[in-house]
Design a protein around this motif. Structure first.
Motif, PDB file in Angstrom:
ATOM      1  N   PRO A 382       0.787  -1.317   0.079  1.00  0.00           N
ATOM      2  CA  PRO A 382       0.004  -0.089  -0.015  1.00  0.00           C
ATOM      3  C   PRO A 382       1.026   1.216  -0.231  1.00  0.00           C
ATOM      4  N   ALA A 383       2.017   1.215   0.780  1.00  0.00           N
ATOM      5  CA  ALA A 383       2.723   2.677   0.837  1.00  0.00           C
ATOM      6  C   ALA A 383       3.452   2.662  -0.513  1.00  0.00           C
ATOM      7  N   THR A 384       3.874   1.657  -1.043  1.00  0.00           N
ATOM      8  CA  THR A 384       4.599   1.824  -2.352  1.00  0.00           C
ATOM      9  C   THR A 384       3.387   2.194  -3.389  1.00  0.00           C
ATOM     10  N   VAL A 385       2.160   1.742  -3.554  1.00  0.00           N
ATOM     11  CA  VAL A 385       1.262   2.110  -4.506  1.00  0.00           C
ATOM     12  C   VAL A 385       0.820   3.629  -4.186  1.00  0.00           C
ATOM     13  N   ALA A 386       0.518   3.952  -3.066  1.00  0.00           N
ATOM     14  CA  ALA A 386       0.164   5.281  -2.674  1.00  0.00           C
ATOM     15  C   ALA A 386       1.134   6.520  -3.288  1.00  0.00           C
ATOM     16  N   ARG A 387       2.552   5.810  -2.891  1.00  0.00           N
ATOM     17  CA  ARG A 387       3.621   6.845  -3.456  1.00  0.00           C
ATOM     18  C   ARG A 387       3.366   7.120  -4.779  1.00  0.00           C
ATOM     19  N   VAL A 388       3.238   5.995  -5.660  1.00  0.00           N
ATOM     20  CA  VAL A 388       3.487   6.143  -7.139  1.00  0.00           C
ATOM     21  C   VAL A 388       2.246   6.698  -7.837  1.00  0.00           C
ATOM     22  N   ILE A 389       1.082   6.526  -7.274  1.00  0.00           N
ATOM     23  CA  ILE A 389      -0.054   7.159  -7.605  1.00  0.00           C
ATOM     24  C   ILE A 389       0.056   8.946  -7.357  1.00  0.00           C
ATOM     25  N   ASN A 390       0.660   9.151  -6.231  1.00  0.00           N
ATOM     26  CA  ASN A 390       0.956  10.728  -5.865  1.00  0.00           C
ATOM     27  C   ASN A 390       2.002  11.235  -6.867  1.00  0.00           C
ATOM     28  N   ASP A 391       2.976  10.127  -7.162  1.00  0.00           N
ATOM     29  CA  ASP A 391       4.146  10.741  -7.957  1.00  0.00           C
ATOM     30  C   ASP A 391       3.855  11.104  -9.449  1.00  0.00           C
ATOM     31  N   LEU A 392       2.787  10.393  -9.866  1.00  0.00           N
ATOM     32  CA  LEU A 392       2.476  10.423 -11.322  1.00  0.00           C
ATOM     33  C   LEU A 392       1.624  11.525 -11.314  1.00  0.00           C
ATOM     34  N   VAL A 393       0.616  11.757 -10.419  1.00  0.00           N
ATOM     35  CA  VAL A 393      -0.106  12.846 -10.395  1.00  0.00           C
ATOM     36  C   VAL A 393       0.509  14.183 -10.335  1.00  0.00           C
ATOM     37  N   GLN A 394       1.527  14.346  -9.436  1.00  0.00           N
ATOM     38  CA  GLN A 394       2.238  15.418  -9.336  1.00  0.00           C
ATOM     39  C   GLN A 394       3.006  15.707 -10.288  1.00  0.00           C
ATOM     40  N   ALA A 395       3.428  14.701 -10.936  1.00  0.00           N
ATOM     41  CA  ALA A 395       4.373  14.935 -12.267  1.00  0.00           C
ATOM     42  C   ALA A 395       3.668  15.135 -13.590  1.00  0.00           C
TER      43      ALA A 395
END
Length: 448
Positions: A382-395
């Motif tokens: 869950p921590a990895t998936v949350a980070r990746v989702i947020n990174d893609l949106v912020q990028a």
């Protein structure tokens, strides 16, 4: 000066029975009984998702002259399901795919205006076109249109529907109610649309809904589809879920908005995304491999290969090598009503590419189909998936994601319980709904 973090938008797609779902899993429930839709919707609302999305099939797909295996569950009517869901949810947006090629503006506008009233302003319309005569056989206006004509009709259709939505003016009706007089000029619901696709005039039967107009989604990836979205849509679906491809798509569609007098935040980019969660990243990868083999059984692998080879390959061993014979190229096709047939416009080139891949990696038919049809966007803890989702949106690779679980109706539960709280801790996803309409959830302005 750095900008504040973007809000992440999340939605859920109830996929029914298709190549993503693992219908054979003991945890899989009905894909047509209402309780499955209701449970799925309640989970999405509990997690404060923006909306639930339903696709629509206007004809059962066929392969080799028989109903395609994964369509035997049927395809229920979108409006009926969404209307029923409006009674068991309070804030969750309700989005449905409705075709602009075979339907008519009056009936579609009437249904969406009704849904918007029933749901208190939560209706959304995914405007799509149809590309094949096979589907058209189910309709009086059969056949199909060329791609450019499909999008021209879709835009005329949508603008006609807008005319109907706008034909009731709320302020005038309220003023009439206050005075106790009947409103005679202008006549409520009066409309007239005369163009090269529609010649209609009359009185619309449903007052303007809470949103004015439903939220408009569009899913085309072609140049025509992107331009149509830039001109008319509030959100566009995308199949570009990786960083580079997502950023390229995002930049392209956002850049088109200015010439239509629109701002970048007036159109949301929402790729579809699958996910597999585990206690650790390694655990998730192991589970993902199991899910892929469940999604692509031996029988399914042969069916998928037939869609490119355009031949009956039932005699081949899915654990064996690719056929020595080439795909059969011609007007008729073994598969009917499947988008993958249209996407593989050059089957000989696809076969060549697949043979090279299978040879290099020593893949059987089934292994190859697993390799080329992979649909796992997010795999990890869950921590990895949350980070990746947020990174893609912020990028700026997206504004959020439409999640497609491989188990229904319970496949969304783990994401809601583990990933969503982590996004909320980051301050990029709501902890409570702050508005009542879908337009508000998506951060869109009022409809014109």
């Amino acid at each position: 000066m750095s900008r504040p973090p973007k809000e992440v938008h999340l939605a859920a797609h109830f996929p029914g029975v298709n190549n993503t779902t693992v219908w054979s899993d003991p945890a899989a429930g009905s894909h047509i009984e209402f309780e499955s839709f209701a449970r799925f919707a309640r989970t999405a609302e509990r997690a404060k998702f923006d909306f639930l999305f339903l696709a629509e099939g206007l004809r059962l797909r066929e392969q080799g002259g028989q109903i395609y295996d994964l369509d035997v569950m049927g395809r229920p009517d979108t409006f009926a399901v969404l209307a029923a869901l409006s009674a068991v949810t309070e804030r969750l947006g309700l989005a449905g795919t409705i075709n602009s090629t075979f339907n008519e503006p009056f009936e579609v506008a009437r249904q969406f205006a009704t849904l918007d009233h029933l749901s208190g302003g939560r209706a959304a319309w995914n405007v799509v076109t149809s590309w094949d005569a096979f589907t058209g056989e189910n309709f009086r206006r059969g056949g199909f249109l060329a791609e450019a004509d499909r999008y021209t009709r879709a835009e005329r259709f949508l603008r006609a529907a807008w005319t109907l939505f706008d034909s009731w003016r709320g302020d005038e009706i309220l003023a009439d109610k206050a005075s106790g007089r009947f409103l005679t000029t202008p006549s409520p619901g009066a409309f007239a649309v005369h163009d090269d696709h529609f010649d209609i005039a009359g009185h619309f039967t449903v007052p303007r809904g809470p949103q004015g107009r439903p939220v408009i989604f569009q899913a085309g990836d072609s140049d025509s589809g992107r331009e149509f979205a830039a001109a008319t849509a509030d959100a566009i679906f995308s199949r570009h879920g990786t960083l580079e491809a997502g950023q390229a798509f995002y930049a392209d569609v956002k850049a088109r908005l200015a010439r239509h007098g629109r701002t970048p935040d007036s159109l949301k980019v929402l790729p579809a995304a699958t996910f597999v969660l585990g206690d650790t990243d390694a655990d998730a990868r192991e589970q993902a491999a199991v899910v892929r083999r469940q999604q692509v059984s031996g029988q399914t692998a042969i069916r998928l290969l037939e869609q490119v080879w355009n031949r009956d390959l039932s005699a081949y061993d899915p654990d064996g090598s690719l056929p020595d014979i080439d795909p059969l190229v011609g007007e008729s096709h073994i598969a009917q009503g499947r988008a993958s047939v249209r996407m593989n416009r050059d089957p000989l080139a696809v076969a060549k590419q697949w043979r090279e891949l299978a040879s290099a990696k020593k893949l059987s038919i089934r292994d190859l189909m697993i390799e080329v049809s992979a649909r796992q966007t997010f795999v990890g803890s869950p921590a990895t998936v949350a980070r990746v989702i947020n990174d893609l949106v912020q990028a700026d690779a997206s504004d959020g994601f439409i999640l497609v679980p491989h188990i229904t109706p319970g496949g969304l539960d783990a994401f809601a319980e583990t990933v969503v709280p982590l996004l909320q801790e980051r301050g990029v996803f709501r902890t409570e709904y702050t508005g009542t309409t879908l337009r508000h959830h998506l951060g869109l302005g009022a409809a014109p």
